[in-house]
Write a protein that holds these residues in place. Structure first.
Motif, short mmCIF file in Angstrom:
data_model
loop_
_atom_site.label_atom_id
_atom_site.label_comp_id
_atom_site.label_asym_id
_atom_site.label_seq_id
_atom_site.Cartn_x
_atom_site.Cartn_y
_atom_site.Cartn_z
N SER A 112 10.25 4.93 -4.00
CA SER A 112 8.80 4.34 -3.38
C SER A 112 9.27 2.94 -2.66
O SER A 112 8.83 2.92 -1.46
CB SER A 112 7.74 4.07 -4.35
OG SER A 112 7.25 5.23 -5.07
N VAL A 113 10.14 2.29 -3.28
CA VAL A 113 10.51 1.01 -2.53
C VAL A 113 11.26 1.33 -1.24
O VAL A 113 11.04 0.53 -0.38
CB VAL A 113 11.15 0.00 -3.65
CG1 VAL A 113 11.95 -1.16 -2.93
CG2 VAL A 113 10.54 -0.37 -4.75
N LEU A 114 12.18 1.99 -1.34
CA LEU A 114 12.93 2.38 -0.04
C LEU A 114 12.05 3.20 0.94
O LEU A 114 12.32 2.60 1.97
CB LEU A 114 13.95 3.40 -0.58
CG LEU A 114 15.13 3.19 -1.39
CD1 LEU A 114 16.25 4.00 -1.70
CD2 LEU A 114 15.88 1.98 -0.77
N HIS A 115 11.19 3.93 0.34
CA HIS A 115 10.32 4.77 1.51
C HIS A 115 9.42 3.46 2.16
O HIS A 115 9.24 3.37 3.38
CB HIS A 115 9.48 5.65 0.84
CG HIS A 115 8.37 6.06 1.84
ND1 HIS A 115 7.03 6.04 1.58
CD2 HIS A 115 8.55 6.43 3.05
CE1 HIS A 115 6.25 6.82 2.29
NE2 HIS A 115 6.94 6.93 3.33
N SER A 116 8.80 2.41 1.40
CA SER A 116 8.17 1.50 1.86
C SER A 116 8.82 0.64 2.74
O SER A 116 8.34 0.00 3.86
CB SER A 116 7.47 0.76 0.68
OG SER A 116 6.50 -0.18 1.19
N GLN A 142 9.35 2.25 6.27
CA GLN A 142 8.09 2.28 7.05
C GLN A 142 7.96 1.10 7.59
O GLN A 142 7.55 0.97 8.83
CB GLN A 142 7.02 2.93 6.39
CG GLN A 142 7.04 4.34 5.77
CD GLN A 142 7.04 5.40 7.25
OE1 GLN A 142 7.30 4.85 8.05
NE2 GLN A 142 7.23 6.54 6.77
N THR A 143 7.97 -0.10 6.74
CA THR A 143 7.60 -1.32 7.03
C THR A 143 8.64 -1.89 8.14
O THR A 143 8.52 -2.25 9.10
CB THR A 143 7.66 -2.41 6.09
OG1 THR A 143 6.81 -1.69 4.82
CG2 THR A 143 7.30 -3.92 6.46
N PHE A 193 0.90 -1.31 0.15
CA PHE A 193 -0.06 0.05 0.15
C PHE A 193 0.80 1.24 -0.04
O PHE A 193 0.64 2.36 -0.69
CB PHE A 193 -0.92 0.15 1.23
CG PHE A 193 -1.97 1.23 1.20
CD1 PHE A 193 -2.87 1.19 0.58
CD2 PHE A 193 -1.38 2.34 2.00
CE1 PHE A 193 -3.84 2.24 0.74
CE2 PHE A 193 -2.31 3.52 1.98
CZ PHE A 193 -3.35 3.39 1.50
N ILE A 194 1.77 1.13 0.83
CA ILE A 194 2.88 2.53 0.90
C ILE A 194 3.61 2.65 -0.39
O ILE A 194 3.62 3.70 -0.87
CB ILE A 194 3.80 2.26 2.17
CG1 ILE A 194 2.85 2.44 3.40
CG2 ILE A 194 4.84 3.39 2.15
CD1 ILE A 194 3.85 1.88 4.55
N LEU A 195 3.75 1.50 -1.10
CA LEU A 195 4.80 1.46 -2.16
C LEU A 195 3.84 2.14 -3.43
O LEU A 195 4.37 3.04 -3.94
CB LEU A 195 5.11 -0.12 -2.68
CG LEU A 195 5.52 -0.19 -4.20
CD1 LEU A 195 7.11 0.48 -4.22
CD2 LEU A 195 5.90 -1.47 -4.05
#
Length: 324
Positions: free
Chosen positions: A152-156, A159-160, A104-106
């Motif tokens: 986006s992958v790094l951000h997700s 957070q995970t 979802f975050i991705l």
């Protein structure tokens, strides 16, 4: 990183929208319809762009990517919610919850970055039209999409990873229809101060930054349009980015509206209902906005429909609807 929880909890409870069993069939039917419209509409956009050589341009390349991301975005939450309603179960496993939150975050981040890239594309098309094909070359377009995915992958992952450090109590009920990041952090039994700091800092950086970039792009676009002498030239320049501006306004207005309304009302149930606007409604409306406001897309869709016998028979009715 191994997705294990220090407390040993294996499942969460997704409470959804309503406890009343009499409303569940209505909710199931409504969300199933919206999900099918979202998938079908965005698939049509992807097929139209990929099959029509007239649409092999940077703007439609980004649009096809946005449609793909929107399909994935809704697919991370709605199928699980529909399955829970159908089976009359609210359970989601700990690993399943983390996976859902990660994707979802991705895809939410990809939505933000792609809208920003599309704003930059509009900026170059209107403010530097003579150099457009040189600047927005295939290599740069591919690089912009690749960088959107990487960020986006790094951000997700960040957070995970923060959620993986948290401990949860034996009974965790999430008053939402999916494993939303903020709800996960708030329901942790361990100290979540650092997670909250990371959450809000990343939100300011990865949502606020692109939003500022979009505002700057459109400020330059408006300035360039004002400098055009003819009314026809102004209309043509504005129509170039009208669809994208509509999508950006819808996405940011609904997501910011959800954030501020949930912060003001302090109701998790209200936040869950409001979240439907940017998680389901916005991806569903994007194909309609682009097809109804964009002549090239409408013509490409009609050519695509005429390739299939059944759709060709129905094309007069569809054409009348599209050009209303």
């Amino acid at each position: 990183m191994d997705p294990r929880n220090n407390t040993g909890i294996s499942v969460f409870q997704l409470l959804g929208f309503s406890e009343g069993p009499e409303l569940q069939p209505l909710i199931f039917g409504l969300f199933l319809l919206m999900y099918l419209i979202t998938v079908f509409g965005n698939l049509l956009i992807i097929l139209a762009v990929s099959s029509d050589s007239h649409l092999h341009t940077p703007m439609y390349f980004f649009l096809a990517n946005l449609s793909f991301v929107d399909i994935c975005f809704t697919s991370t939450t709605i199928p699980k919610m529909l399955w829970n309603i159908q089976t009359q179960s609210k359970v989601i496993t700990y690993k399943g919850c983390l996976s859902q939150m990660y994707f979802f975050i991705l895809f939410a981040g990809l939505d933000v970055f792609l809208l920003t890239v599309m704003a930059y594309d509009c900026f170059v098309a209107i403010c530097h039209p003579l150099h457009y094909m040189v600047i927005m070359n295939p290599r740069l377009c591919g690089l912009l999409v690749l960088m959107s995915w990487i960020m986006s992958v790094l951000h997700s992952m960040l957070q995970t990873s923060m959620v993986l450090q948290l401990s949860f109590c034996t009974e965790v009920e999430i008053p939402h229809f999916f494993c939303e990041l903020n709800q996960m952090i708030q329901h942790a039994c361990s100290a979540n101060f650092l997670s909250n700091i990371v959450l809000y800092f990343a939100a300011m950086l990865l949502v606020g930054g692109p939003f500022i970039g979009i505002l700057y792009s459109y400020s330059q676009i408006v300035s360039s349009i004002r400098g055009i002498s003819s009314a026809q030239g102004k209309y043509k320049a504005f129509s170039t980015c009208a669809s994208h501006l509509s999508v950006v306004s819808l996405f940011y207005c609904t997501s910011l509206g959800v954030y501020f309304s949930s912060a003001a009302i302090q109701s998790s149930h209200t936040s869950a209902v409001a979240s439907v606007m940017y998680t389901v409604v916005t991806p569903m409306l994007n194909p309609f906005i682009y097809s109804l406001r964009n002549k090239d897309i409408k013509e490409a869709l009609m050519r695509l429909m005429n390739r299939f016998p059944y759709l060709k028979a129905q094309s007069p009715h569809i054409q009348n609807y599209m050009y209303v």
